[in-house]
Design a protein around this motif. Structure first.
Motif, short mmCIF file in Angstrom:
data_model
loop_
_atom_site.label_atom_id
_atom_site.label_comp_id
_atom_site.label_asym_id
_atom_site.label_seq_id
_atom_site.Cartn_x
_atom_site.Cartn_y
_atom_site.Cartn_z
N SER A 169 -0.15 -10.13 -6.21
CA SER A 169 -1.27 -11.01 -5.90
C SER A 169 -0.82 -12.15 -5.00
O SER A 169 0.29 -12.65 -5.13
CB SER A 169 -1.85 -11.61 -7.18
N LEU A 170 -1.70 -12.55 -4.09
CA LEU A 170 -1.48 -13.72 -3.24
C LEU A 170 -2.72 -14.60 -3.31
O LEU A 170 -3.84 -14.13 -3.10
CB LEU A 170 -1.24 -13.29 -1.78
N ASN A 171 -2.51 -15.86 -3.65
CA ASN A 171 -3.63 -16.80 -3.77
C ASN A 171 -4.72 -16.28 -4.70
O ASN A 171 -5.92 -16.45 -4.44
CB ASN A 171 -4.22 -17.11 -2.38
N GLY A 172 -4.29 -15.61 -5.77
CA GLY A 172 -5.23 -15.11 -6.74
C GLY A 172 -5.92 -13.82 -6.36
O GLY A 172 -6.75 -13.31 -7.11
N LYS A 173 -5.57 -13.26 -5.21
CA LYS A 173 -6.19 -12.02 -4.74
C LYS A 173 -5.23 -10.85 -4.94
O LYS A 173 -4.05 -10.93 -4.56
CB LYS A 173 -6.54 -12.15 -3.25
N ASP A 174 -5.73 -9.77 -5.55
CA ASP A 174 -4.91 -8.58 -5.73
C ASP A 174 -4.73 -7.90 -4.38
O ASP A 174 -5.70 -7.43 -3.77
CB ASP A 174 -5.58 -7.63 -6.72
N VAL A 175 -3.50 -7.84 -3.91
CA VAL A 175 -3.22 -7.24 -2.60
C VAL A 175 -2.38 -5.98 -2.74
O VAL A 175 -1.73 -5.54 -1.79
CB VAL A 175 -2.53 -8.26 -1.66
N SER A 176 -2.39 -5.38 -3.92
CA SER A 176 -1.53 -4.24 -4.21
C SER A 176 -1.79 -3.06 -3.28
O SER A 176 -0.89 -2.23 -3.07
CB SER A 176 -1.72 -3.79 -5.66
N ARG A 177 -2.99 -2.95 -2.73
CA ARG A 177 -3.33 -1.82 -1.86
C ARG A 177 -3.43 -2.22 -0.40
O ARG A 177 -3.94 -1.48 0.43
CB ARG A 177 -4.65 -1.17 -2.32
N PHE A 178 -2.96 -3.41 -0.07
CA PHE A 178 -3.05 -3.89 1.30
C PHE A 178 -1.91 -3.33 2.15
O PHE A 178 -0.81 -3.04 1.67
CB PHE A 178 -2.96 -5.42 1.34
N GLY A 179 -2.17 -3.19 3.43
CA GLY A 179 -1.13 -2.88 4.41
C GLY A 179 -0.64 -4.17 5.04
O GLY A 179 -1.18 -5.26 4.80
N GLY A 180 0.39 -4.06 5.90
CA GLY A 180 0.99 -5.25 6.49
C GLY A 180 0.03 -6.07 7.32
O GLY A 180 0.02 -7.30 7.25
N GLY A 181 -0.79 -5.39 8.14
CA GLY A 181 -1.74 -6.12 8.97
C GLY A 181 -2.76 -6.87 8.15
O GLY A 181 -3.12 -8.02 8.48
N GLU A 182 -3.23 -6.26 7.07
CA GLU A 182 -4.19 -6.93 6.19
C GLU A 182 -3.58 -8.16 5.55
O GLU A 182 -4.24 -9.18 5.39
CB GLU A 182 -4.66 -5.96 5.11
N HIS A 242 0.82 -1.21 0.00
CA HIS A 242 0.00 0.00 0.00
C HIS A 242 0.85 1.26 0.00
O HIS A 242 0.53 2.25 -0.64
CB HIS A 242 -0.93 -0.01 1.22
N ASP A 243 1.97 1.21 0.73
CA ASP A 243 2.83 2.38 0.87
C ASP A 243 3.92 2.46 -0.18
O ASP A 243 4.46 3.55 -0.43
CB ASP A 243 3.48 2.38 2.25
N ARG A 244 4.27 1.33 -0.81
CA ARG A 244 5.49 1.30 -1.61
C ARG A 244 5.31 0.92 -3.07
O ARG A 244 6.16 1.23 -3.89
CB ARG A 244 6.49 0.33 -0.97
N LEU A 245 4.23 0.23 -3.41
CA LEU A 245 4.06 -0.23 -4.79
C LEU A 245 3.60 0.93 -5.66
O LEU A 245 2.48 1.42 -5.52
CB LEU A 245 3.06 -1.38 -4.84
N GLN A 246 4.47 1.37 -6.57
CA GLN A 246 4.16 2.51 -7.43
C GLN A 246 3.53 2.09 -8.75
O GLN A 246 2.78 2.86 -9.36
CB GLN A 246 5.45 3.31 -7.71
N SER A 247 3.85 0.90 -9.22
CA SER A 247 3.28 0.41 -10.48
C SER A 247 3.31 -1.12 -10.43
O SER A 247 3.87 -1.72 -9.53
CB SER A 247 4.10 0.91 -11.68
N GLY A 248 2.66 -1.74 -11.41
CA GLY A 248 2.62 -3.19 -11.44
C GLY A 248 1.55 -3.73 -10.50
O GLY A 248 0.67 -2.99 -10.05
N SER A 249 1.62 -5.03 -10.19
CA SER A 249 0.60 -5.65 -9.36
C SER A 249 1.24 -6.69 -8.44
O SER A 249 2.37 -7.13 -8.66
CB SER A 249 -0.46 -6.32 -10.22
#
Length: 234
Positions: A41-54, A32-39
């Protein structure tokens, strides 16, 4: 860079320190804080906007941090309180959903200390008083007690004795054999080659080589780590 990590696989990242390993780990832990581009995914779920706790709660992420003293432990706190880190919202440690159950935490800490051979076997021991190997085993116990689906193992045996190294290696292999994916980041090439099913070589922030286990060649991988010609298996 782009890569896939499969369930039941240890993917090793080989490289001389300072070639992007730390940045990769931080991105994977906090997209959430560091990914500027690209994607991502974990287990088929897009987690590009997730934080560490999530990532921990929703995706089963666990991590052995690069520096256990700065990022893995609160040295002035007890082993029990350190075992709780990252698991404060775990229902197993809650009463009526909001209150911390010290008895449940103590019971879980005692069980983990026994299983992972943390010495002394005392939940009230101050983390800073433990040896390096036992500090790391406490981190390992905390992170693996959740049966993670995805483990980032960064420098998992740095500064620990031979006995602790073998123990931690066996736990990483056991997790892999249970079907979890492990991303191993280590400056020790011997460790990467011993544990990994597949290796990516990182140089100046780029993947410059990819090797399946049957193709491991210490000299070739070492050359790539030093900036030799690129080589990829696809």
């Amino acid at each position: 860079m782009s890569f896939r990590l499969h369930a039941g696989e240890v993917l090793g990242i080989a490289g001389v320190e300072g070639n992007g390993q730390t940045e990769l780990i931080r991105l994977l832990l906090s997209p959430h804080d560091r990914l500027q581009s690209g994607s991502y995914s974990l287990n088929g779920k897009d987690v590009s906007r997730f934080g560490g706790g999530e990532l921990r709660r929703a995706c089963g992420l666990a991590v052995f941090p690069e520096d256990r003293l700065k990022e893995g432990l609160i040295l002035q706190d007890t082993a029990e309180d350190n075992f709780l880190l990252g698991r404060q919202r775990d229902p197993a440690f809650r009463r009526r959903g909001i209150l911390l159950s010290r008895s449940a935490l103590r019971k879980a800490t005692l069980a983990a200390i026994a299983e992972y051979d943390v010495r002394p076997p005392n939940p009230a021991a101050i983390a800073g008083s433990l040896s390096g190997g036992n500090q790391q085993k406490l981190v390992v116990a905390r992170e693996l007690s959740c049966a993670p689906k995805f483990l980032i193992a960064a420098q998992p045996t740095r500064g620990v004795d031979i006995g602790a190294i073998e123990f931690i290696h066996s736990r990483i292999q056991r997790l892999r054999d249970s079907g979890s994916g492990v991303l191993l980041v280590s400056s020790e090439l011997d460790e990467v080659l011993k544990l990994s099913d597949r290796v990516l070589v990182l140089y100046r922030g780029r993947v410059v080589g990819s090797f399946l286990r049957a193709e491991f060649d210490e000299k070739k991988i070492g050359l790539l780590m030093a900036g030799g010609a690129e080589r990829s298996t696809g």
